[in-house]
Design a protein around this motif. Structure first.
Motif, PDB file in Angstrom:
ATOM      1  N   CYS A  46       0.847  -1.188   0.000  1.00 35.69           N
ATOM      2  CA  CYS A  46       0.000   0.000   0.000  1.00 35.69           C
ATOM      3  C   CYS A  46       0.884   1.240   0.000  1.00 35.69           C
ATOM      4  O   CYS A  46       1.479   1.583   1.011  1.00 35.69           O
ATOM      5  CB  CYS A  46      -0.925   0.016   1.213  1.00 35.69           C
ATOM      6  N   THR A  47       0.954   1.882  -1.177  1.00 36.41           N
ATOM      7  CA  THR A  47       1.790   3.071  -1.287  1.00 36.41           C
ATOM      8  C   THR A  47       0.948   4.307  -1.547  1.00 36.41           C
ATOM      9  O   THR A  47       1.444   5.421  -1.495  1.00 36.41           O
ATOM     10  CB  THR A  47       2.830   2.910  -2.409  1.00 36.41           C
ATOM     11  N   SER A  48      -0.330   4.108  -1.878  1.00 36.21           N
ATOM     12  CA  SER A  48      -1.204   5.263  -2.060  1.00 36.21           C
ATOM     13  C   SER A  48      -2.594   4.904  -1.537  1.00 36.21           C
ATOM     14  O   SER A  48      -2.926   3.726  -1.373  1.00 36.21           O
ATOM     15  CB  SER A  48      -1.273   5.647  -3.534  1.00 36.21           C
ATOM     16  N   LEU A  49      -3.371   5.937  -1.263  1.00 36.90           N
ATOM     17  CA  LEU A  49      -4.686   5.736  -0.658  1.00 36.90           C
ATOM     18  C   LEU A  49      -5.815   5.947  -1.678  1.00 36.90           C
ATOM     19  O   LEU A  49      -5.676   6.799  -2.539  1.00 36.90           O
ATOM     20  CB  LEU A  49      -4.869   6.688   0.514  1.00 36.90           C
ATOM     21  N   PRO A  50      -6.928   5.234  -1.576  1.00 32.65           N
ATOM     22  CA  PRO A  50      -7.122   4.143  -0.616  1.00 32.65           C
ATOM     23  C   PRO A  50      -6.250   2.939  -0.942  1.00 32.65           C
ATOM     24  O   PRO A  50      -5.941   2.711  -2.110  1.00 32.65           O
ATOM     25  CB  PRO A  50      -8.611   3.797  -0.796  1.00 32.65           C
ATOM     26  N   CYS A  51      -5.862   2.177   0.081  1.00 31.57           N
ATOM     27  CA  CYS A  51      -5.083   0.953  -0.135  1.00 31.57           C
ATOM     28  C   CYS A  51      -5.937  -0.006  -0.960  1.00 31.57           C
ATOM     29  O   CYS A  51      -7.102  -0.222  -0.648  1.00 31.57           O
ATOM     30  CB  CYS A  51      -4.826   0.235   1.185  1.00 31.57           C
ATOM     31  N   GLN A  52      -5.354  -0.561  -2.006  1.00 32.88           N
ATOM     32  CA  GLN A  52      -6.075  -1.537  -2.828  1.00 32.88           C
ATOM     33  C   GLN A  52      -5.849  -2.922  -2.238  1.00 32.88           C
ATOM     34  O   GLN A  52      -4.730  -3.429  -2.260  1.00 32.88           O
ATOM     35  CB  GLN A  52      -5.572  -1.484  -4.273  1.00 32.88           C
ATOM     36  N   LEU A  53      -6.917  -3.504  -1.689  1.00 34.04           N
ATOM     37  CA  LEU A  53      -6.800  -4.825  -1.074  1.00 34.04           C
ATOM     38  C   LEU A  53      -7.561  -5.830  -1.926  1.00 34.04           C
ATOM     39  O   LEU A  53      -8.728  -5.612  -2.260  1.00 34.04           O
ATOM     40  CB  LEU A  53      -7.356  -4.801   0.352  1.00 34.04           C
ATOM     41  N   HIS A  54      -6.883  -6.915  -2.282  1.00 35.25           N
ATOM     42  CA  HIS A  54      -7.500  -7.899  -3.173  1.00 35.25           C
ATOM     43  C   HIS A  54      -7.916  -9.161  -2.419  1.00 35.25           C
ATOM     44  O   HIS A  54      -7.191  -9.633  -1.553  1.00 35.25           O
ATOM     45  CB  HIS A  54      -6.545  -8.227  -4.324  1.00 35.25           C
ATOM     46  N   LYS A  55      -9.081  -9.643  -2.797  1.00 35.96           N
ATOM     47  CA  LYS A  55      -9.630 -10.832  -2.142  1.00 35.96           C
ATOM     48  C   LYS A  55      -8.689 -12.015  -2.318  1.00 35.96           C
ATOM     49  O   LYS A  55      -8.107 -12.193  -3.393  1.00 35.96           O
ATOM     50  CB  LYS A  55     -11.008 -11.150  -2.718  1.00 35.96           C
ATOM     51  N   GLY A  56      -8.570 -12.812  -1.271  1.00 33.65           N
ATOM     52  CA  GLY A  56      -7.699 -13.985  -1.314  1.00 33.65           C
ATOM     53  C   GLY A  56      -6.262 -13.662  -0.924  1.00 33.65           C
ATOM     54  O   GLY A  56      -5.440 -14.563  -0.835  1.00 33.65           O
ATOM     55  N   ILE A 119      -7.862 -10.823   3.467  1.00 32.55           N
ATOM     56  CA  ILE A 119      -9.064 -10.379   2.748  1.00 32.55           C
ATOM     57  C   ILE A 119      -9.727 -11.619   2.163  1.00 32.55           C
ATOM     58  O   ILE A 119      -9.237 -12.204   1.195  1.00 32.55           O
ATOM     59  CB  ILE A 119      -8.698  -9.359   1.639  1.00 32.55           C
ATOM     60  N   LYS A 120     -10.825 -12.028   2.774  1.00 35.52           N
ATOM     61  CA  LYS A 120     -11.489 -13.272   2.365  1.00 35.52           C
ATOM     62  C   LYS A 120     -12.286 -13.077   1.085  1.00 35.52           C
ATOM     63  O   LYS A 120     -12.775 -11.977   0.803  1.00 35.52           O
ATOM     64  CB  LYS A 120     -12.405 -13.760   3.494  1.00 35.52           C
ATOM     65  N   GLU A 121     -12.420 -14.190   0.345  1.00 32.89           N
ATOM     66  CA  GLU A 121     -13.151 -14.166  -0.936  1.00 32.89           C
ATOM     67  C   GLU A 121     -14.593 -13.683  -0.748  1.00 32.89           C
ATOM     68  O   GLU A 121     -15.163 -13.053  -1.627  1.00 32.89           O
ATOM     69  CB  GLU A 121     -13.163 -15.555  -1.584  1.00 32.89           C
ATOM     70  N   PHE A 143      -2.460   3.202  20.534  1.00 32.81           N
ATOM     71  CA  PHE A 143      -2.552   3.858  19.238  1.00 32.81           C
ATOM     72  C   PHE A 143      -3.936   3.644  18.647  1.00 32.81           C
ATOM     73  O   PHE A 143      -4.657   2.719  19.033  1.00 32.81           O
ATOM     74  CB  PHE A 143      -1.440   3.434  18.260  1.00 32.81           C
ATOM     75  N   CYS A 144      -4.284   4.547  17.769  1.00 29.23           N
ATOM     76  CA  CYS A 144      -5.530   4.433  17.018  1.00 29.23           C
ATOM     77  C   CYS A 144      -5.265   5.087  15.679  1.00 29.23           C
ATOM     78  O   CYS A 144      -4.866   6.245  15.619  1.00 29.23           O
ATOM     79  CB  CYS A 144      -6.669   5.163  17.744  1.00 29.23           C
ATOM     80  N   TRP A 145      -5.421   4.320  14.596  1.00 31.92           N
ATOM     81  CA  TRP A 145      -5.250   4.894  13.262  1.00 31.92           C
ATOM     82  C   TRP A 145      -6.392   4.477  12.346  1.00 31.92           C
ATOM     83  O   TRP A 145      -7.055   3.469  12.577  1.00 31.92           O
ATOM     84  CB  TRP A 145      -3.894   4.542  12.641  1.00 31.92           C
ATOM     85  N   GLU A 146      -6.598   5.305  11.353  1.00 27.52           N
ATOM     86  CA  GLU A 146      -7.630   5.025  10.350  1.00 27.52           C
ATOM     87  C   GLU A 146      -7.028   5.194   8.967  1.00 27.52           C
ATOM     88  O   GLU A 146      -6.323   6.173   8.704  1.00 27.52           O
ATOM     89  CB  GLU A 146      -8.803   5.996  10.508  1.00 27.52           C
ATOM     90  N   ILE A 147      -7.310   4.226   8.102  1.00 23.46           N
ATOM     91  CA  ILE A 147      -6.809   4.268   6.727  1.00 23.46           C
ATOM     92  C   ILE A 147      -7.924   3.824   5.784  1.00 23.46           C
ATOM     93  O   ILE A 147      -8.558   2.788   6.016  1.00 23.46           O
ATOM     94  CB  ILE A 147      -5.550   3.362   6.587  1.00 23.46           C
ATOM     95  N   PRO A 148      -8.186   4.608   4.724  1.00 26.22           N
ATOM     96  CA  PRO A 148      -9.201   4.186   3.760  1.00 26.22           C
ATOM     97  C   PRO A 148      -8.671   3.048   2.872  1.00 26.22           C
ATOM     98  O   PRO A 148      -7.513   3.091   2.458  1.00 26.22           O
ATOM     99  CB  PRO A 148      -9.466   5.447   2.943  1.00 26.22           C
ATOM    100  N   VAL A 149      -9.506   2.057   2.633  1.00 26.19           N
ATOM    101  CA  VAL A 149      -9.110   0.928   1.778  1.00 26.19           C
ATOM    102  C   VAL A 149     -10.213   0.660   0.758  1.00 26.19           C
ATOM    103  O   VAL A 149     -11.361   1.080   0.945  1.00 26.19           O
ATOM    104  CB  VAL A 149      -8.837  -0.367   2.595  1.00 26.19           C
ATOM    105  N   GLU A 150      -9.834  -0.032  -0.291  1.00 24.07           N
ATOM    106  CA  GLU A 150     -10.820  -0.465  -1.279  1.00 24.07           C
ATOM    107  C   GLU A 150     -10.606  -1.959  -1.500  1.00 24.07           C
ATOM    108  O   GLU A 150      -9.503  -2.378  -1.872  1.00 24.07           O
ATOM    109  CB  GLU A 150     -10.632   0.313  -2.591  1.00 24.07           C
ATOM    110  N   ILE A 151     -11.663  -2.721  -1.267  1.00 27.70           N
ATOM    111  CA  ILE A 151     -11.583  -4.167  -1.433  1.00 27.70           C
ATOM    112  C   ILE A 151     -12.114  -4.528  -2.826  1.00 27.70           C
ATOM    113  O   ILE A 151     -13.192  -4.061  -3.222  1.00 27.70           O
ATOM    114  CB  ILE A 151     -12.395  -4.904  -0.340  1.00 27.70           C
ATOM    115  N   SER A 152     -11.358  -5.316  -3.569  1.00 24.86           N
ATOM    116  CA  SER A 152     -11.824  -5.765  -4.881  1.00 24.86           C
ATOM    117  C   SER A 152     -11.264  -7.160  -5.167  1.00 24.86           C
ATOM    118  O   SER A 152     -10.384  -7.634  -4.444  1.00 24.86           O
ATOM    119  CB  SER A 152     -11.376  -4.775  -5.967  1.00 24.86           C
ATOM    120  N   SER A 153     -11.797  -7.789  -6.232  1.00 28.38           N
ATOM    121  CA  SER A 153     -11.341  -9.171  -6.488  1.00 28.38           C
ATOM    122  C   SER A 153      -9.994  -9.182  -7.188  1.00 28.38           C
ATOM    123  O   SER A 153      -9.516  -8.169  -7.646  1.00 28.38           O
ATOM    124  CB  SER A 153     -12.367  -9.943  -7.292  1.00 28.38           C
TER     125      SER A 153
END
Ligand SMILES: *[C@@H]1O[C@H](CO)[C@@H](O)[C@H](O)[C@H]1NC(C)=O
Ligand SMILES: *[C@@H]1O[C@H](CO)[C@@H](O)[C@H](O)[C@H]1NC(C)=O
Length: 153
Positions: A46-56, A119-121, A143-153
Motif C-alpha cells: 500500500c503506497t497510495s490511498l485508498p489501499c487496494q486490497l485484493h480478495k484472497g 481479505i477473504k473471498e 494507538f488508534c489509526w484510520e486508513i481508507p481501503v478499497e476491497i476488490s477481487s
C-alpha cells in the motif's frame, strides 16, 4: 550523446520515484492515540490511498509507536467503518503481546506491532475505512489509526 543524456535522466527520475514510493509510509489519520505516540503505519503493497486490497490475499501490518505508559497487556480492536458506521472486525489474533510486542510494555519504549489482514473471498467489494486500535490494560488507546481501503477481487 543527447539520447544518452535523456535515457540517463529518465532512469534517474524512475529511480527517484521508486525510492519515494518504497520509503514513504502510508498516511494515516490518528484517531486519538492517548497513551502512545504513533509514528508509522506500514501495510504491504500500500503506497497510495485508498489501499487496494485484493480478495484472497493477506496484507502485513507493521505499526511503529512509542508507548507513554507501562502496561501488562495490550489488545487490538479493529473496525471497518462504512458510511460512518463502525462494524466490528474479528481478528484471529487480537493479543498485542503476541503480535511483535514484548510485554509488559514499558513506558518510553518504541515497539513494532506486527499483524496481518486476510481479505477473504466472501468479503464484499467496497470502499471502507479501517480503524485499528491497540488498548492498554486500562483500556486506553496506545494507538488508534484510520486508513481508507478499497476491497476488490
Ligand atoms: C511523536 O513523535 C514525533 C516524531 O516521530 C515527534 O516529533 C513528536 O514530538 C512526538 N510527540 C510526542 C507527544 O511525544
Ligand atoms: C517493521 O518496521 C520496522 C521499522 O520500519 C522495521 O525495522 C521492521 O523490520 C519491520 N518488521 C517487519 C516484521 O516487517
Amino acid at each position: 550523446m543527447e539520447l544518452g543524456c535523456r535515457v540517463l535522466a529518465g532512469l534517474l527520475v524512475l529511480l527517484g520515484l521508486w525510492g519515494l514510493s518504497a520509503a514513504e509510509p502510508v498516511k494515516f489519520k490518528d484517531c486519538g492515540s492517548e497513551s502512545g505516540n504513533l509514528t508509522t503505519v506500514d501495510i504491504t503493497a500500500c503506497t497510495s490511498l485508498p489501499c487496494q486490497l485484493h480478495k484472497g490475499k493477506t496484507y502485513g501490518v507493521n505499526v511503529t509507536f512509542v508507548s507513554f505508559t507501562a502496561s501488562e497487556t495490550s489488545k487490538a480492536v479493529v473496525h471497518g467503518i462504512m458510511a460512518g458506521v463502525p462494524l466490528p472486525f474479528t481478528l484471529p489474533n487480537d493479543d498485542g503481546c503476541k503480535s511483535g510486542i514484548q510485554c509488559p510494555i514499558r513506558k518510553g519504549q518504541q515497539y513494532n506491532y506486527i499483524n496481518s489482514l486476510a481479505i477473504k473471498e466472501e468479503y464484499p467489494s467496497v470502499k471502507l475505512v479501517v480503524q485499528w486500535q491497540l488498548k492498554d490494560d486500562k483500556s486506553r488507546d496506545i494507538f488508534c489509526w484510520e486508513i481508507p481501503v478499497e476491497i476488490s477481487s
